[in-house]
Design a protein around this motif. Structure first.
Motif: not given
Length: 259
Positions: A44, A40, A47, A121, A125-127
């Motif tokens: 990210a 995940a 993206s 995280e 969600s992962w940023k």
């Protein structure tokens, strides 16, 4: 020039004695990061928004046009990055040698430039919270696993040193670490005693911290930050927020290393 965090001279005798008593309970193996989290975090980093930011990052200082950067993220999983633990320094029973700070992915531009994408995280969600030049995090993770399979690769950011720990021993991975523990490394208990002497009286809550010497993340220049404020005063995403890394594409300059 890579950011350096000053390591002051200090005694820390009491802390060292405490660590000596607690040494048998030390741990060098933090809980592994599950594969789904690493995937995940990598997603990210890959993206479209991140790739667009990467293109501009690689184009900084006119190195090349952003439209020609063509950044790509290598691999399929992000790499866990651990920093020396404040609980380990303080001699807390059962403390791991290092805490997870973020996951890192390696990005490469069309002209060969490399960067490390830091992800954390947040609310499920992962940023991506930082882009750092070079690939130290990924490179030392690989080197550490090659040298000690199953060991914990971690950084002592106060002196920019990388190690791998396992089997009750701490082994150096770069020149800064060699200066600290020697070519062959040291027993885990000896490493605890060393970091206690170096940082034991600089932890959050100490007199040193209460005087404002350790902390003040928003106002103290990077070069003047004191031990334990970056890696261990707060954990994980908190550390990144404290450093002002709440937005994407915060550049951390550092020199390339050949060790």
């Amino acid at each position: 020039m890579r950011r350096r965090i000053a390591a002051p001279l200090l005694a820390g005798t009491g802390a060292a004695l405490l660590l000596g008593l607690a040494a048998p309970h030390a741990s060098a193996a933090p809980t592994p990061v599950p594969d789904h989290a690493r995937v995940a975090a990598h997603d990210a980093a890959e993206s479209p928004r991140t790739l667009d930011t990467l293109a501009r990052f690689f184009a900084r200082d006119g190195a090349l046009a952003a439209s020609a950067a063509a950044p790509r993220v290598e691999g399929t999983q992000a790499v866990p990055v651990y920093y020396l633990s404040r609980d380990f320094v303080a001699g807390k029973k059962g403390a791991d040698i290092a805490d997870l700070e973020f996951l890192a992915s390696k990005a490469v531009a069309s002209d060969g430039q490399q960067a490390s994408l830091w992800t954390v995280e947040r609310q499920g969600s992962w940023k991506v919270v930082n882009i750092a030049s070079g690939d130290d995090e990924i490179r030392y993770a690989r080197l550490g696993q090659a040298r000690m399979p199953g060991g914990t690769v971690f950084q002592e950011p106060q002196i920019n040193a990388w190690y791998v720990a396992g089997h009750a021993r701490v082994v150096p991975l770069d020149a800064d670490a060699v200066k600290a523990v020697g070519e062959g490394g040291v027993p885990l208990s000896a490493y605890r005693a060393r970091v206690a002497r170096a940082y034991g009286d600089k932890l959050p809550g100490s007199t040193y911290a209460q005087k404002g010497e350790a902390g003040g993340y928003g106002t103290v220049p990077d070069e003047a930050r004191t031990p334990m404020t970056v890696a261990s005063a707060v954990a994980g995403a908190g550390a990144l927020v404290a450093l002002g890394l709440s937005g994407i594409a915060v550049r951390r300059a550092r020199s390339r290393r050949t060790d």
